[in-house]
Design a protein around this motif. Structure first.
Motif, PDB file in Angstrom:
ATOM      1  N   LEU A  31      11.711   7.048 -11.091  1.00 28.28           N
ATOM      2  CA  LEU A  31      11.638   5.802 -10.324  1.00 28.28           C
ATOM      3  C   LEU A  31      10.442   4.962 -10.733  1.00 28.28           C
ATOM      4  N   ARG A  32      10.526   3.672 -10.392  1.00 24.50           N
ATOM      5  CA  ARG A  32       9.414   2.748 -10.623  1.00 24.50           C
ATOM      6  C   ARG A  32       8.886   2.282  -9.273  1.00 24.50           C
ATOM      7  N   ILE A  33       7.568   2.360  -9.133  1.00 15.23           N
ATOM      8  CA  ILE A  33       6.903   1.891  -7.917  1.00 15.23           C
ATOM      9  C   ILE A  33       5.945   0.778  -8.302  1.00 15.23           C
ATOM     10  N   TYR A  34       6.053  -0.336  -7.600  1.00 15.66           N
ATOM     11  CA  TYR A  34       5.155  -1.472  -7.798  1.00 15.66           C
ATOM     12  C   TYR A  34       4.304  -1.584  -6.540  1.00 15.66           C
ATOM     13  N   THR A  35       3.000  -1.570  -6.709  1.00  5.08           N
ATOM     14  CA  THR A  35       2.097  -1.596  -5.554  1.00  5.08           C
ATOM     15  C   THR A  35       0.824  -2.346  -5.887  1.00  5.08           C
ATOM     16  N   THR A  36       0.074  -2.685  -4.853  1.00 12.51           N
ATOM     17  CA  THR A  36      -1.239  -3.296  -5.071  1.00 12.51           C
ATOM     18  C   THR A  36      -2.356  -2.298  -4.828  1.00 12.51           C
ATOM     19  N   GLN A  37      -2.041  -1.211  -4.096  1.00 12.88           N
ATOM     20  CA  GLN A  37      -3.094  -0.255  -3.761  1.00 12.88           C
ATOM     21  C   GLN A  37      -2.511   1.126  -3.477  1.00 12.88           C
ATOM     22  N   ILE A  38      -3.169   2.144  -4.004  1.00 11.35           N
ATOM     23  CA  ILE A  38      -2.827   3.526  -3.702  1.00 11.35           C
ATOM     24  C   ILE A  38      -3.908   4.048  -2.759  1.00 11.35           C
ATOM     25  N   ILE A  39      -3.480   4.578  -1.622  1.00 12.18           N
ATOM     26  CA  ILE A  39      -4.412   5.059  -0.603  1.00 12.18           C
ATOM     27  C   ILE A  39      -4.560   6.565  -0.745  1.00 12.18           C
ATOM     28  N   TYR A  40      -5.804   7.004  -0.854  1.00 13.67           N
ATOM     29  CA  TYR A  40      -6.102   8.430  -0.956  1.00 13.67           C
ATOM     30  C   TYR A  40      -6.687   8.910   0.362  1.00 13.67           C
ATOM     31  N   ASN A  41      -6.139  10.006   0.895  1.00 12.77           N
ATOM     32  CA  ASN A  41      -6.643  10.582   2.138  1.00 12.77           C
ATOM     33  C   ASN A  41      -7.476  11.807   1.820  1.00 12.77           C
ATOM     34  N   TYR A  42      -8.763  11.657   1.973  1.00  8.42           N
ATOM     35  CA  TYR A  42      -9.660  12.779   1.712  1.00  8.42           C
ATOM     36  C   TYR A  42     -10.199  13.383   2.988  1.00  8.42           C
ATOM     37  N   ASN A  43      -9.705  12.935   4.140  1.00  4.48           N
ATOM     38  CA  ASN A  43     -10.196  13.414   5.438  1.00  4.48           C
ATOM     39  C   ASN A  43      -9.440  14.662   5.863  1.00  4.48           C
ATOM     40  N   ARG A  44      -9.668  15.755   5.211  1.00  5.59           N
ATOM     41  CA  ARG A  44      -8.982  17.003   5.584  1.00  5.59           C
ATOM     42  C   ARG A  44      -9.973  18.068   5.839  1.00  5.59           C
ATOM     43  N   ASN A  53       0.851  -1.195   0.000  1.00  4.56           N
ATOM     44  CA  ASN A  53       0.000   0.000   0.000  1.00  4.56           C
ATOM     45  C   ASN A  53       0.882   1.239   0.000  1.00  4.56           C
ATOM     46  N   CYS A  54       0.464   2.270  -0.708  1.00 10.47           N
ATOM     47  CA  CYS A  54       1.220   3.519  -0.646  1.00 10.47           C
ATOM     48  C   CYS A  54       0.269   4.708  -0.662  1.00 10.47           C
ATOM     49  N   ASN A  55       0.641   5.700   0.078  1.00 12.22           N
ATOM     50  CA  ASN A  55      -0.135   6.925   0.206  1.00 12.22           C
ATOM     51  C   ASN A  55       0.102   7.809  -1.017  1.00 12.22           C
ATOM     52  N   HIS A  56      -0.951   8.368  -1.575  1.00 12.13           N
ATOM     53  CA  HIS A  56      -0.806   9.159  -2.804  1.00 12.13           C
ATOM     54  C   HIS A  56       0.012  10.427  -2.578  1.00 12.13           C
ATOM     55  N   GLU A  57      -0.003  10.979  -1.362  1.00  3.81           N
ATOM     56  CA  GLU A  57       0.791  12.183  -1.088  1.00  3.81           C
ATOM     57  C   GLU A  57       2.282  11.873  -1.143  1.00  3.81           C
ATOM     58  N   ILE A  58       2.674  10.722  -0.623  1.00  4.28           N
ATOM     59  CA  ILE A  58       4.083  10.329  -0.674  1.00  4.28           C
ATOM     60  C   ILE A  58       4.494  10.031  -2.116  1.00  4.28           C
TER      61      ILE A  58
END
Length: 194
Positions: free
Chosen positions: A181-194, A165-170
């Motif tokens: 760079l290349r990033i391999y992930t299964t899920q991108i996490i979006y934080n909309y709680n602002r 998992n990786c955070n979209h802000e990072i």
């Protein structure tokens, strides 16, 4: 942002993610799924990078054909073993020429890491680095990339990030600083709680 993000969507990974979401209360199932999700994720990523060669062994009655990993290419997985141990438990058994380096607080262990990475500038193309994280949700990964790139002089072309998992802000930060760079992930996490 020119960052190369590969979202791995292997059917087994999808099924394990479903089980994970439905069983967050049962910690043993949750951790067991991370083990298998990590294993399949690493498998999918390494399919692109592992090169094999055929070796023929001639016996009296027959010839056996074996496949061996090309010894010229060195593979390094840098990871915090206290977090990702279950994910990479079986990797060394399957691919013995992959060197796994514990990088807990990589910046503090610079000398230790440099000693474990045997570089020969002539063979820079034969070295692949994989930064393995369970979840990327802070700037720690940026320190690791900076260390490998600037202090050990590893080309960004040879550095890959593997994460469940990786955070979209990072991801945005990484893309702004290291756009190739290349990033391999299964899920991108979006934080909309602002």
């Amino acid at each position: 942002m020119k960052l190369n993000i590969y979202k791995i969507s292997h059917p087994i990974i999808k099924l394990l993610k479903n089980i994970e979401l439905n069983n967050e209360q049962n910690m043993s199932i949750y951790e067991n799924n991370y083990k298998y999700i990590g294993l399949f994720l690493i498998y999918e990523v390494f399919r692109k990078y592992i090169k094999t060669k055929q070796v023929y062994i001639k016996n009296i009655k027959k010839t056996d054909k074996l496949y061996l990993v090309t010894p010229k290419i060195k593979y390094y997985i840098l990871t915090d073993l206290s977090i990702t141990y279950s994910m990479i438990l079986d990797i060394q058994m399957i691919l013995p020429n992959i060197k796994i380096i514990h990088n807990n607080h990589l910046v503090k262990n610079k000398i230790n890491i440099k000693d474990k990475i045997h570089l020969n500038k002539k063979n820079d193309d034969n070295i692949k680095f994989f930064l393995l994280e369970k979840t990327i949700n802070n700037d720690k990964i940026l320190k690791s990339i900076k260390y490998l790139n600037e202090e050990i002089n590893i080309s960004l072309d040879h550095i890959n990030i593997i994460t469940i998992n990786c955070n979209h802000e990072i991801i945005n930060k990484i893309g702004n600083i290291y756009p190739t760079l290349r990033i391999y992930t299964t899920q991108i996490i979006y934080n909309y709680n602002r």
